[in-house]
Design an enzyme around this catalytic site. Structure first.
Site, mmCIF file in Angstrom:
data_model
loop_
_atom_site.group_PDB
_atom_site.id
_atom_site.type_symbol
_atom_site.label_atom_id
_atom_site.label_comp_id
_atom_site.label_asym_id
_atom_site.label_seq_id
_atom_site.Cartn_x
_atom_site.Cartn_y
_atom_site.Cartn_z
ATOM 1 N N GLU A 111 33.824 20.723 64.018
ATOM 2 C CA GLU A 111 34.164 19.565 64.841
ATOM 3 C C GLU A 111 34.716 19.952 66.216
ATOM 4 O O GLU A 111 35.816 19.536 66.577
ATOM 5 C CB GLU A 111 35.164 18.678 64.094
HETATM 6 C C1 ACM Z 1 36.313 19.417 57.972
HETATM 7 O O1 ACM Z 1 36.471 18.577 57.065
HETATM 8 N N1 ACM Z 1 36.414 19.053 59.238
HETATM 9 C C2 ACM Z 1 36.013 20.797 57.681
#
Ligand code: ACM
EC number: 3.2.1.52
Length: 636
Positions: A343
């Site tokens: 992310e």
């Molecule tokens: C995650 O759940 N961002 C690894």
């Protein structure tokens, strides 16, 4: 309802009764093989404990301490038992022939022999403790049996996020105790986040002076209905982290630290703004929040989600990260260091002249390749120190670092792709129940969670080895992990409620062969005993709804309600008058009949109350005998 109930049926089944009839002798995770033999071993005060292992007195001390709690007396320890003396023997003779972490237990009327070394012998002791029934008149009767056991996967993990909420070392140790009891061998410690940096780094004191404190958190589910302004803070000193590593190692658990990069780094950037592409840019708070907009300067984030401000891939940042990782490696001896990689929005990198020039200079065609360059730079450094990296599956984008292990969280695709590229994989797909921050039932009684739906049965049903992989590719699946993210988990009690019993289901899919999986035996025979143990130990857990109660509507006129307590010794209370059940409702003591007249329906509502007072959510079953449907608009 006027029926004389026998209080001893169905509900009050003793732990030993379970163990006797249970093909797995109460052991979680289920062993590879359990073969019953003739006779019983009677453990009493004359039994001696013999240590012939290469692991010193550690394992015998552990077993003897347990026997004191179970039997009320300690066994005399000796190196050389008399002939014909009843003995429990811990030995490493023959352990070299066992698979890694494997052990055997052989119970005959004369002896119990536990064979293994290191982790294997430790696991033999865990199994021996789990299979030991309660005493009767100062004697513990153990059925003769041969157990042969070893793990399916070498990596059996669980991740705890201490960034969103901080949990003290005392809790981490209590948690580790339970991991060890269930043969989970990896504790992935998610130490840095947008909302908090939780590890002391001596060279960069502001990481904890500034980065370990956020000045508020949303109330309720995102975007919340306000911002409570109580600071959330906390960090582990290096000495504390070392103590956790030492404590875990005693129980054959490896601690893998996670230092997030290049995203989820707001706390580090708030501490050292020069780590950002735009050191002078203010913090942007999502426009979904009640306090949306820009805040002066960099901030440790107070809400959840993904933030644009990520590390700039500059020489200064790499020096910073290498220095941080040097200190991390000095604390954590694990072969693997988790470097995050998930992310990481590319917005700032797109806007940054520095990043665009760097991409040209390095011949990188897009920002995904820039992320790959970032990860590969870190990997090279870690490899040069003899360590390997693990990253979330986004590290596949733009090209996988040559030696990286991939943690597949966005479903299984990342793990499949990585295995096909001959990279090691840890499976932890949120969609398969491995995100244990998700809710455990659809009841409105569930606490605030991030959403999702992950009852323990969903984890139990999951097989970490995808069928699409070839036999050769399947070897790259090194294990499976459950993740406990803590946006909505402020207290240790709530963390435990999320963890148990789901970690027990995780343990079984991580350790036991697929063909030994048996949800009915797990849920109905073994789990009730294990949950009663947690209950007694003061460890919180999600209390399952009654065994035998349908979560789907039933149709018909005559129903037999036949329930079993999901926690040994728990009580089930029920109503059929739409009232919410509590201790003042009917106490379930034996199967009973409900007759529903033609054209009507009833709702059976139950609640389970464990001996400690812990409660299940209310479970409801509609019993319908052709009642007219209520149209949605008729309710208005
Ligand atoms: C995650 O759940 N961002 C690894």
């Amino acid at each position: 309802m006027k029926k004389v109930f026998s209080i001893f049926t169905a509900v009050l089944i003793s732990a030993s009764a379970f163990a006797q009839s249970d093909p797995n002798l109460g052991i979680i995770p289920a062993p590879v093989s359990v073969t019953k033999a003739n006779g019983t071993f009677i453990l009493d005060k004359t039994t001696v404990l013999v240590n012939q292992s290469i692991d010193g007195s550690k394992m015998t001390d552990l077993l003897n301490a347990f026997i004191v709690t179970k039997a009320g007396f300690a066994l005399r320890e000796t190196k050389t038992p008399q002939p014909n003396q009843k003995a429990i023997v811990l030995t490493s003779v023959g352990a070299d022939q066992l698979p890694a972490e494997g052990y055997t237990i052989k119970v005959t009327p004369k002896q119990i022999v536990l064979t293994g070394k290191g982790a294997g012998l430790f696991y033999a002791v865990q199994s021996a403790m789990q299979m030991m029934p309660d005493k009767v008149a100062d004697k513990i009767t153990i059925p003769a049996v041969n157990i042969n056991d070893y793990p399916r996967f070498s990596y059996r993990g669980t991740m705890l996020d201490v960034g969103r909420h901080f949990f003290p070392v005392s809790f981490i140790k209590k948690y580790i105790d339970q991991l060890a009891y269930y043969k989970i061998n990896t504790f992935h410690w998610h130490l840095t986040e947008d909302q908090g940096w939780r590890l002391e780094i001596k060279k960069y004191p502001k990481l904890t002076q500034i980065g370990s404190v956020r000045n508020g958190t949303i109330i309720g589910n995102y975007p919340g209905n306000g911002n409570y302004l109580t600071p959330v803070k906390g960090f582990y000193t290096q000495d504390e982290a070392k103590e956790v590593v030492r404590y875990a190692a005693e129980k054959y658990i490896t601690v893998i630290p996670e230092i997030e990069l290049p995203g989820h780094a707001s706390a580090a950037i708030a501490s050292y703004p020069e780590l950002s592409c735009f050191p002078d840019r203010d913090t942007f708070i999502s426009d979904k929040t009640p306090w949306a907009g820009s805040r002066k300067g960099k901030q440790v984030q107070q809400t959840w989600g993904v933030f644009d401000d990520i590390f700039v891939p500059s020489a200064n940042t790499f020096t910073f990260l290498e220095n941080v990782l040097d200190e991390v490696m000095a604390i954590f001896p694990s072969k693997y260091i988790h470097i995050g990689g998930d992310e990481a929005p590319k917005t700032y990198w797109k806007e940054s002249a520095f990043c665009q020039n760097l991409m040209k200079e390095k011949g990188l065609k897009d920002e995904h390749e820039l992320q790959s360059y970032f990860i590969q730079t870190i990997e090279k450094y870690m490899n040069s120190k003899g360590r390997s990296i693990i990253g979330w599956d986004e590290i596949l984008e733009g090209g996988l670092a040559p030696n990286a292990t991939v943690m597949s969280w966005r479903g299984e695709d990342g793990g499949i792709a990585a295995a096909q590229q001959k990279h090691d994989v840890i499976m932890t797909p949120g969609s398969m129940g491995l995100y244990i921050d998700h809710k455990q039932s659809n009841s409105p009684d569930e606490p605030v969670t991030i959403g999702g739906f992950a009852p323990y049965q969903k984890i139990y049903a999951y097989d970490p080895v995808p069928k699409v992989l070839t036999a050769e590719e399947r070897k790259y699946i090194k294990g499976v992990q459950a993740n406990l993210w803590t946006e909505y988990i402020k207290t240790t009690a709530k963390a435990e409620n999320h963890a148990f019993p789901r970690l027990l289901a995780l343990a079984e899919i991580a350790w036991s062969p697929v063909e030994r999986k048996d949800l009915k035996n797990f849920s109905e025979q073994r789990l009730p005993v294990h949950l009663a143990r947690l209950d007694k130990m003061g460890i919180n857990f999600w209390v399952p709804t009654p065994i035998g109660q349908s979560d789907k509507p039933l149709t018909g006129g005559d129903f037999t309600i036949d329930l079993k307590a999901p926690v040994t010794g728990a009580k089930i209370y029920y109503t059929i008058d739409l009232a919410r059940p509590s201790e003042s409702a009917f106490l379930y003591t034996a199967p009973f009949k409900i007759t529903v007249p033609q054209g009507e329906k009833r709702v059976l509502k139950t609640i389970v109350i464990a001996p400690s007072g812990r409660r299940s959510v209310t479970a409801e079953t509609v019993l319908n005998n052709g009642a007219p449907e209520v149209k949605a608009d008729a309710k208005k």
